[in-house]
Design a protein around this motif. Structure first.
Motif, PDB file in Angstrom:
ATOM      1  N   PRO A  10      48.964  86.512 -83.718  1.00  0.00           N
ATOM      2  CA  PRO A  10      48.301  87.617 -83.012  1.00  0.00           C
ATOM      3  C   PRO A  10      47.370  87.082 -81.924  1.00  0.00           C
ATOM      4  O   PRO A  10      46.220  86.743 -82.180  1.00  0.00           O
ATOM      5  CB  PRO A  10      47.526  88.336 -84.128  1.00  0.00           C
ATOM      6  CG  PRO A  10      47.340  87.311 -85.195  1.00  0.00           C
ATOM      7  CD  PRO A  10      48.544  86.418 -85.139  1.00  0.00           C
ATOM      8  N   HIS A  11      47.873  86.993 -80.703  1.00  0.00           N
ATOM      9  CA  HIS A  11      47.183  86.267 -79.640  1.00  0.00           C
ATOM     10  C   HIS A  11      45.899  86.941 -79.161  1.00  0.00           C
ATOM     11  O   HIS A  11      45.069  86.304 -78.511  1.00  0.00           O
ATOM     12  CB  HIS A  11      48.138  86.047 -78.465  1.00  0.00           C
ATOM     13  CG  HIS A  11      49.406  85.362 -78.872  1.00  0.00           C
ATOM     14  ND1 HIS A  11      50.606  86.012 -78.926  1.00  0.00           N
ATOM     15  CD2 HIS A  11      49.635  84.100 -79.303  1.00  0.00           C
ATOM     16  CE1 HIS A  11      51.543  85.185 -79.350  1.00  0.00           C
ATOM     17  NE2 HIS A  11      50.981  84.020 -79.596  1.00  0.00           N
ATOM     18  N   GLY A  12      45.742  88.227 -79.468  1.00  0.00           N
ATOM     19  CA  GLY A  12      44.493  88.893 -79.131  1.00  0.00           C
ATOM     20  C   GLY A  12      43.424  88.711 -80.186  1.00  0.00           C
ATOM     21  O   GLY A  12      42.329  89.277 -80.073  1.00  0.00           O
ATOM     22  N   ASP A  13      43.697  87.918 -81.196  1.00  0.00           N
ATOM     23  CA  ASP A  13      42.752  87.645 -82.279  1.00  0.00           C
ATOM     24  C   ASP A  13      41.425  87.148 -81.716  1.00  0.00           C
ATOM     25  O   ASP A  13      41.381  86.368 -80.760  1.00  0.00           O
ATOM     26  CB  ASP A  13      43.375  86.598 -83.203  1.00  0.00           C
ATOM     27  CG  ASP A  13      42.458  86.197 -84.345  1.00  0.00           C
ATOM     28  OD1 ASP A  13      41.748  87.076 -84.861  1.00  0.00           O
ATOM     29  OD2 ASP A  13      42.449  85.011 -84.702  1.00  0.00           O
ATOM     30  N   LEU A  14      40.341  87.577 -82.347  1.00  0.00           N
ATOM     31  CA  LEU A  14      39.012  87.206 -81.872  1.00  0.00           C
ATOM     32  C   LEU A  14      38.802  85.700 -81.887  1.00  0.00           C
ATOM     33  O   LEU A  14      38.090  85.149 -81.042  1.00  0.00           O
ATOM     34  CB  LEU A  14      37.936  87.903 -82.710  1.00  0.00           C
ATOM     35  CG  LEU A  14      36.487  87.689 -82.266  1.00  0.00           C
ATOM     36  CD1 LEU A  14      36.292  88.121 -80.819  1.00  0.00           C
ATOM     37  CD2 LEU A  14      35.537  88.445 -83.182  1.00  0.00           C
TER      38      LEU A  14
END
Length: 279
Positions: A215-219
């Motif tokens: 999940p590349h938008g992960d914080l």
């Protein structure tokens, strides 16, 4: 060229000698992995089973796999290249990958690590090694047999329903899941109650070693990218960041390397910058 190991999995811990160590299960046997920073070498030792058996898989990713454009990304890419080759001990246990991803839900990285260690130590299979005490993931059968207060006792009350659903589903379909390609595995995992897209993608990436599906938008990815290249103005929302990330790394190999290297850059940071993960 120098090499670094990614230690994003919460089972990794620092030994008294300053090495990074972790216990994994491969083909029914327990293996102790020890990374020596000075020699930049990952040693694998069979704790149970045949010492001459096939070792757990280790993947090496070269910085030449990183994207070289666009110009906007250069400050980050220049920093990541300095890591050299990245080594990663691919998680040989899909069940461990699923449990780990569930235990990372909603809490910060440090909280997830404490929760992971407590759950494994209390209910997993414990081993004494020359490097210390280590535990493997509690079996699905063990998880299903735990009373409600057993989860609460180790700080995993929130994860109870997800762990129970995952254990039941794994006993039913786990043998088929391990044969799937990464995208198909994600689709199967999101069908399990309380396993959402983030948890499914994180577990699949951990097990397959393919960070193009992470999940590349992960914080955590956003945080480490900002810290590695503070000069950059990066999107604050996960949706906009992921879209930018994919533009920077248009093919699968580049996307894997960019994500893996960014997480490696931050995986040994002692501060709690990982943020809270989604379902």
């Amino acid at each position: 060229m120098s090499a670094k190991i990614i230690t994003e999995h919460p089972a990794w811990r620092t030994t008294p000698k300053g090495e990074q160590a972790r216990l994994v299960e491969h083909e029914g046997a327990a293996w102790l992995a020890i990374w020596n920073h000075r020699s930049e070498h990952l040693a694998l030792q069979a704790i149970t089973g045949d010492p001459a058996a096939e070792q757990p898989p280790v993947a090496y990713t070269s910085p030449i796999d990183l994207p070289t454009t666009p110009e906007q990304a250069v400050p980050l890419l220049d920093e990541l290249v300095r890591l050299g080759t990245v080594a990663r001990l691919t998680n040989p246990s899909l069940w461990d990958a699923i449990v780990t991803a569930i235990l990372r839900q909603v809490v910060s990285a440090k909280q997830a690590r404490r929760r992971h260690q407590s759950f494994y130590a209390a209910y997993g299979r414990n081993f004494t090694t020359a490097t210390g005490e280590f535990a493997l993931v509690p079996t699905p059968e063990t998880v299903l047999a735990l009373p409600d207060d057993g989860f609460a006792a180790v700080g995993t009350k929130f994860n109870r329903t997800a762990l129970l659903a995952a254990a039941e589903a794994y006993l039913d379909r786990g043998e088929q899941w391990v044969t799937l390609d990464p995208e198909s595995l994600i689709k199967e995992l999101v069908e399990v109650p309380r396993i959402g897209p983030w948890t499914a993608a994180a577990a699949a990436a951990d097990f397959t070693g393919d960070f193009s599906i992470y999940p590349h938008g992960d914080l955590a990815v956003r945080t480490w990218a900002r810290k590695a290249a503070p000069i950059l103005e990066l999107p604050s929302s996960d949706f906009e960041f992921e879209a930018m990330w994919r533009r920077w790394a248009p093919d699968r190999t580049q996307l894997h390397a960019l994500t893996l290297f960014t997480l490696t850059w931050g995986s040994n940071d002692l501060n709690d910058h990982g943020g809270r993960h989604r379902l």
